[in-house]
Design an enzyme around this catalytic site. Sequence first.
Site, PDB file in Angstrom:
ATOM      1  N   ASP A 121      44.784 -23.080  14.306  1.00 31.35           N
ATOM      2  CA  ASP A 121      45.132 -23.013  15.715  1.00 31.35           C
ATOM      3  C   ASP A 121      43.869 -22.805  16.549  1.00 31.35           C
ATOM      4  OD1 ASP A 121      47.784 -23.201  14.986  1.00 31.35           O
ATOM      5  OD2 ASP A 121      48.124 -21.039  15.041  1.00 31.35           O
ATOM      6  N   LYS A 122      43.934 -23.229  17.796  1.00 33.61           N
ATOM      7  CA  LYS A 122      42.789 -23.117  18.703  1.00 33.61           C
ATOM      8  C   LYS A 122      42.199 -21.709  18.705  1.00 33.61           C
ATOM      9  CE  LYS A 122      41.564 -23.369  23.618  1.00 33.61           C
ATOM     10  NZ  LYS A 122      42.043 -23.695  24.990  1.00 33.61           N
TER      11      LYS A 122
END
Length: 331
Positions: free
Chosen positions: A147-148
Amino acid sequence: MEASEPAEGTTHQLQVPAGLSPQRVDVFLASSESLNLTRTRVQKLIVDKLVLVNGMAVTKSFVLSGGETVFVTVPPVRQTSLEPEAIPLDIIYEDEFLAVINKPAGLVTHPGAGNYSGTLANALVHHFESLASGSGVERPGIVHRLDKNTSGLILIARTDDVYLRLQTQMQKHAIKRTYLALVCGHMREEEGLIDLPIGRSLKDRKKMAVTILHARQATTTYKLRDRYRTYDLLEVRLLTGRTHQIRVHFSHLGHPVLGDSEYGGRQKWHQGVFGPERQLGRKLLEIIDRQALHAARLEFVHPVTARPVLLESDLPEDIRQVLSLLDKEGR
């Protein structure tokens, strides 16, 4: 005369000769002049369940005995490009076959809605001369994603063959991915297994949730590494790789990852605590502006040399500062 490339976005029907000697389906299809596909591309189509034998999806090692009907769907090529960008990379390991990158929080893994540049993928095509294409134009060499706002180790394949071998290891749960997660509250058991299916949230389609509707199996294990007054630092292992899996599982159990605004680990959880615990929570959230989740260790067998590989990444500064404050005020 040289065979032409098959029309993209079409389904091809092949009849396996009745007298065929036993042969793997990927070998048979790669030798088909009507398809004119490489064996690597055939294997990718098989992985994507675009090859059906007598109406059933098969694995690349499936053996044809003769007389079967095979349908091969060749998806359309997306007209897209990935611009190389000189984004610094923290390369933990690199050889001619693969690499492992230590991704910082805030860096998107690959282009998607709202993020068409400035991603890890853009950095990869700038830095490496060769990357696997089997993972797609926008995901060059990327074996799995983060995830970012999750930091840590991510595995990159530099050839299509290595990509397929690593994907096979992933499917067999042979690649061990260990995360460190600081969760809110205390787990009832100091170690355990979470086996709860995950699918798209019915309330918010941008989020995931534990659900039985259009869900996939998701399995996570955890072990307590350190306990603070109001938080647990856990070692977490993924046995499957669903979107937001760790964040969704622990949020569902009432222990969201600290700082996770999407799944209740920011203001929402801290509204339920009072006094010194709420004050401590405010201090922590001033330090960290994302989920306190870090991919700390990666273990796998090198797909070419067959040697075991174990790589580790230290906690980034923001999580270290949070733990330092907990050591001082949160015991």
